[in-house]
Design a protein around this motif. Structure first.
Motif, PDB file in Angstrom:
ATOM      1  N   VAL A  55       0.836  -1.212   0.000  1.00  0.00           N
ATOM      2  CA  VAL A  55       0.000   0.000   0.000  1.00  0.00           C
ATOM      3  C   VAL A  55       0.866   1.256   0.000  1.00  0.00           C
ATOM      4  N   GLY A  56       2.103   1.094  -0.453  1.00  0.00           N
ATOM      5  CA  GLY A  56       3.037   2.220  -0.467  1.00  0.00           C
ATOM      6  C   GLY A  56       2.718   3.254  -1.527  1.00  0.00           C
ATOM      7  N   ARG A  57       2.052   2.832  -2.589  1.00  0.00           N
ATOM      8  CA  ARG A  57       1.748   3.761  -3.685  1.00  0.00           C
ATOM      9  C   ARG A  57       0.254   3.800  -3.949  1.00  0.00           C
ATOM     10  N   GLY A  58      -0.222   4.977  -4.222  1.00  0.00           N
ATOM     11  CA  GLY A  58      -1.557   5.140  -4.791  1.00  0.00           C
ATOM     12  C   GLY A  58      -2.727   4.990  -3.840  1.00  0.00           C
ATOM     13  N   MET A  59      -2.566   4.210  -2.770  1.00  0.00           N
ATOM     14  CA  MET A  59      -3.742   3.929  -1.938  1.00  0.00           C
ATOM     15  C   MET A  59      -4.202   5.177  -1.194  1.00  0.00           C
ATOM     16  N   ASP A  60      -5.504   5.336  -1.180  1.00  0.00           N
ATOM     17  CA  ASP A  60      -6.109   6.520  -0.599  1.00  0.00           C
ATOM     18  C   ASP A  60      -6.909   6.127   0.638  1.00  0.00           C
ATOM     19  N   PHE A  61      -6.250   6.178   1.793  1.00  0.00           N
ATOM     20  CA  PHE A  61      -6.951   5.924   3.053  1.00  0.00           C
ATOM     21  C   PHE A  61      -7.286   7.287   3.637  1.00  0.00           C
ATOM     22  N   PRO A  62      -8.549   7.635   3.685  1.00  0.00           N
ATOM     23  CA  PRO A  62      -8.885   8.986   4.130  1.00  0.00           C
ATOM     24  C   PRO A  62      -8.393   9.281   5.546  1.00  0.00           C
ATOM     25  N   ASP A  63      -7.952  10.505   5.736  1.00  0.00           N
ATOM     26  CA  ASP A  63      -7.638  11.044   7.063  1.00  0.00           C
ATOM     27  C   ASP A  63      -6.486  10.389   7.805  1.00  0.00           C
ATOM     28  N   VAL A  64      -5.561   9.788   7.074  1.00  0.00           N
ATOM     29  CA  VAL A  64      -4.347   9.304   7.745  1.00  0.00           C
ATOM     30  C   VAL A  64      -3.540  10.542   8.143  1.00  0.00           C
ATOM     31  N   GLY A  65      -3.272  10.670   9.450  1.00  0.00           N
ATOM     32  CA  GLY A  65      -2.594  11.871   9.937  1.00  0.00           C
ATOM     33  C   GLY A  65      -1.106  11.675  10.129  1.00  0.00           C
ATOM     34  N   LEU A  66      -0.667  10.418  10.093  1.00  0.00           N
ATOM     35  CA  LEU A  66       0.745  10.147  10.374  1.00  0.00           C
ATOM     36  C   LEU A  66       1.210   8.946   9.565  1.00  0.00           C
ATOM     37  N   VAL A  67       2.387   9.108   8.952  1.00  0.00           N
ATOM     38  CA  VAL A  67       3.048   7.968   8.302  1.00  0.00           C
ATOM     39  C   VAL A  67       4.385   7.762   8.999  1.00  0.00           C
ATOM     40  N   VAL A  68       4.653   6.545   9.392  1.00  0.00           N
ATOM     41  CA  VAL A  68       5.956   6.243   9.990  1.00  0.00           C
ATOM     42  C   VAL A  68       6.640   5.213   9.109  1.00  0.00           C
ATOM     43  N   GLN A  69       7.883   5.455   8.774  1.00  0.00           N
ATOM     44  CA  GLN A  69       8.664   4.465   8.021  1.00  0.00           C
ATOM     45  C   GLN A  69       9.699   3.876   8.965  1.00  0.00           C
ATOM     46  N   ILE A  70       9.643   2.559   9.121  1.00  0.00           N
ATOM     47  CA  ILE A  70      10.630   1.891   9.964  1.00  0.00           C
ATOM     48  C   ILE A  70      11.712   1.373   9.033  1.00  0.00           C
ATOM     49  N   GLY A  71      12.869   1.972   9.132  1.00  0.00           N
ATOM     50  CA  GLY A  71      13.973   1.556   8.261  1.00  0.00           C
ATOM     51  C   GLY A  71      13.871   2.178   6.885  1.00  0.00           C
TER      52      GLY A  71
END
Ligand code: ATP
Length: 542
Positions: free
Chosen positions: A331-347
């Motif tokens: 789901v790294g590209r294109g996916m539209d999840f409404p109202d995600v307020g934070l993205v965290v990348q581990i590594g």
């Protein structure tokens, strides 16, 4: 910022049923990329379009294509006029859903079919062959399957438009062979079908293959200035640099619990480099009740799940008001999840483009968002080598943060995780780190040591034992520090010698930085076998 232009101004250029559908979807104004595309004098021009994540590129390619289908005479109703290719099943479904909303008022209907892996091919293909699929949204693998049938190939003889969403991904080495196979089954470009390529990232490397789908004199549009980064300005980006791999899970726990304290309705996507790590983190944070204080629903999304579970997660997380989604790059590209307020990348992300797309799961459609990347010292070169991104090191410690408490909570959660999950996460970590060893600045020895420290951070008393064939495939034969089943005193077929249960509190984990018993025994592996070299890491993206 340019004044937004209302869709009502498109009367006469777009069919009334499309305009009415846009109104029902509550899209009153065009986003900048939609405006640029819809200002083209000719909707049938080949085009290469770049615009930031979450700015409405889907509508920007669907509208001109649908307008063409609705106004072009002579397209037989059993023929595919529009083919959209996307890299993942979930993204293909999302595009089809958006398309169905746009065409909901069209009479006669414009049927949109979908061809993706993980679904029942026989029944979908049967519906496709007997129905009137004017539009097909597909992932390359399943479409190739479809095209093996002559009857399917015959459905494309009147193709009018081919769209590559996430075009740089579709044109990269991973998808290129499949794309070439598909194009061989399509009418030749000289028959005049339109090509459209859309993405938030368009690295120069794609220029040499664009001719496959675009005419040499195609139009190039971008809403991103030349020296501007493709990440959305409204998403502050920060780096959480941890001292060692042991600190990653506690630091994430601390981060999420502080965020949750500030915003009880926290909705976040946490990316891991591998499917197995996403699954592991889902389990860990399931045992911590999401993030303290209070419970927060946790979700997982990666290629190791069956398609029904993947579909359910997408639906649930789209509708969720709050929750933590532990995900791989599916789901790294294109996916539209409404109202995600934070993205965290581990590594590390697999490349800079992937960094941009992951960050872009927040701050969509003009909403606010924040992105954090959690890196260990070996990974910090990513930030040093990508100074174009406005990544600020996090210096302020949240007043609620308690590293000791977080470490305790994580340790207790890890005690409940089955050894098998840890072993799988370890193997996947080893494989991913191996493929990115240059970025880490590591030799194979260092890769194994880092993976072993990762195992220790999961509470393993010693590195999980591996099949000799797995080690061979990874090109790590003979590298000290690995435990091989059937050697090192580990009976073949036994899961792992570390399945004695979790490490007792306060016990120092094994230290693999010095030649351990396992390392010494490992020398029995003999000289390294021919390693399989991967130019790019195997990404969990399908
Ligand atoms: N004209 C519009 N007005 C309001 N919202 C819109 C409009 N067009 C699209 N959107 C909404 O914007 C969000 C992002 O759209 P979309 O998924 O097409 O973005 P994208 O640019 O393709 O992103 P990515 O690069 O991540 O694929 C969606 O929720 C969509 O419903």
């Amino acid at each position: 910022m340019e004044t937004p232009v209302a869709y009502s101004t498109m009367a006469g250029r777009l069919q009334p049923q499309l305009l009415k559908a846009l109104d029902q979807m509550e899209y009153k104004y065009m986003t900048p990329v939609q405006q640029k595309v819809l200002q083209l004098p000719n909707f049938t021009d080949d085009c290469l379009v770049q615009a930031k994540t979450g700015t409405g590129k889907t509508i920007a390619f669907l509208l001109p294509a649908l307008q063409t289908l609705l106004t072009t005479k002579g397209l037989p109703r059993s023929q595919v006029g529009l083919l959209v290719l996307a890299p993942t099943r979930e993204l293909a479904q999302q595009i089809a859903d958006e398309c169905n909303k746009l065409t909901s008022l069209c009479q006669p209907p414009l049927d949109c079919h979908i061809a993706v892996g993980g679904s029942n091919k026989k029944s979908a293909l049967n519906k496709f062959l007997t129905g009137k699929p004017t539009i097909l949204v597909a992932t390359p693998g399943r479409l190739i399957d479809y095209l093996s049938e002559a009857a399917t190939r015959a459905k494309f003889t009147d193709l009018r438009c081919l769209v590559l969403d996430e075009a740089d991904r579709m044109l990269d080495q991973g998808f290129m062979p499949a794309l070439v196979k598909i194009l061989q089954q399509m009418p030749p470009k000289s028959t005049g079908w339109q090509g459209m390529c859309f993405s938030a990232t368009l690295p120069p490397s794609i220029n040499k293959v664009l001719h496959l789908v675009l005419k040499p004199n195609h139009v190039r549009l971008s809403t991103i200035d030349k020296d501007e980064v493709p990440t959305v300005d409204a998403i502050p980006q920060s780096l959480l640099a941890v001292n060692s791999i042991d600190d990653v899970f506690p630091a994430l726990h601390s981060l999420l619990s502080c965020e949750k304290y500030d915003n009880p309705m926290l909705k976040a996507v946490i990316f891991s480099s591998t499917a197995r790590q996403a699954a592991l983190m889902y389990q860990i944070f399931g045992h911590t009740g999401g993030a303290a204080p209070g419970k927060i629903p946790v979700y997982q999304m990666h290629s190791r799940m069956n398609q029904a579970a993947r579909n359910r997660t997408v639906e649930e997380f789209k509708a969720a008001q709050s929750g933590l989604l532990f995900a791989s790059d599916v789901v790294g590209r294109g996916m539209d999840f409404p109202d995600v307020g934070l993205v965290v990348q581990i590594g590390l992300p697999s490349d800079t483009e992937q960094y941009v797309h992951r960050v872009g799961r927040t701050g969509r459609a003009g909403k606010l968002g924040r992105a954090v990347i959690v890196l260990i010292p070996e990974e910090l070169s990513f930030v040093r080598n990508n100074r174009q991104f406005p990544i600020k090191e996090t210096t302020t410690v949240h007043p609620r943060a308690s590293p000791t408490l977080s470490a305790d909570v994580i340790r207790q959660a890890l005690e409940k995780i089955p050894e098998q999950s840890k072993t799988q996460a370890y193997v996947a970590f080893l494989g991913f780190t191996k493929t990115l060893k240059k970025v880490h600045g590591l030799e194979s020895n260092g890769v194994v040591q880092l993976a072993n420290r990762f195992a220790a951070s999961m509470g393993c008393t010693e590195p999980p034992a591996l099949e000799s064939s797995t080690v061979g495939k990874m090109g790590l034969k003979g590298v000290p520090g690995l435990i091989i089943k059937g050697r090192n005193g580990v009976p073949a077929g036994e899961p792992s010698r570390n399945s004695r249960g979790p490490m007792p509190r306060g016990k120092k984990p094994f230290d693999d930085s010095t030649p351990s018993a396992s390392g010494a025994e490992n020398s029995r592996n003999g000289p390294t076998g021919g390693p399989r070299s991967h130019k790019r890491p195997r990404r969990d993206v399908r």
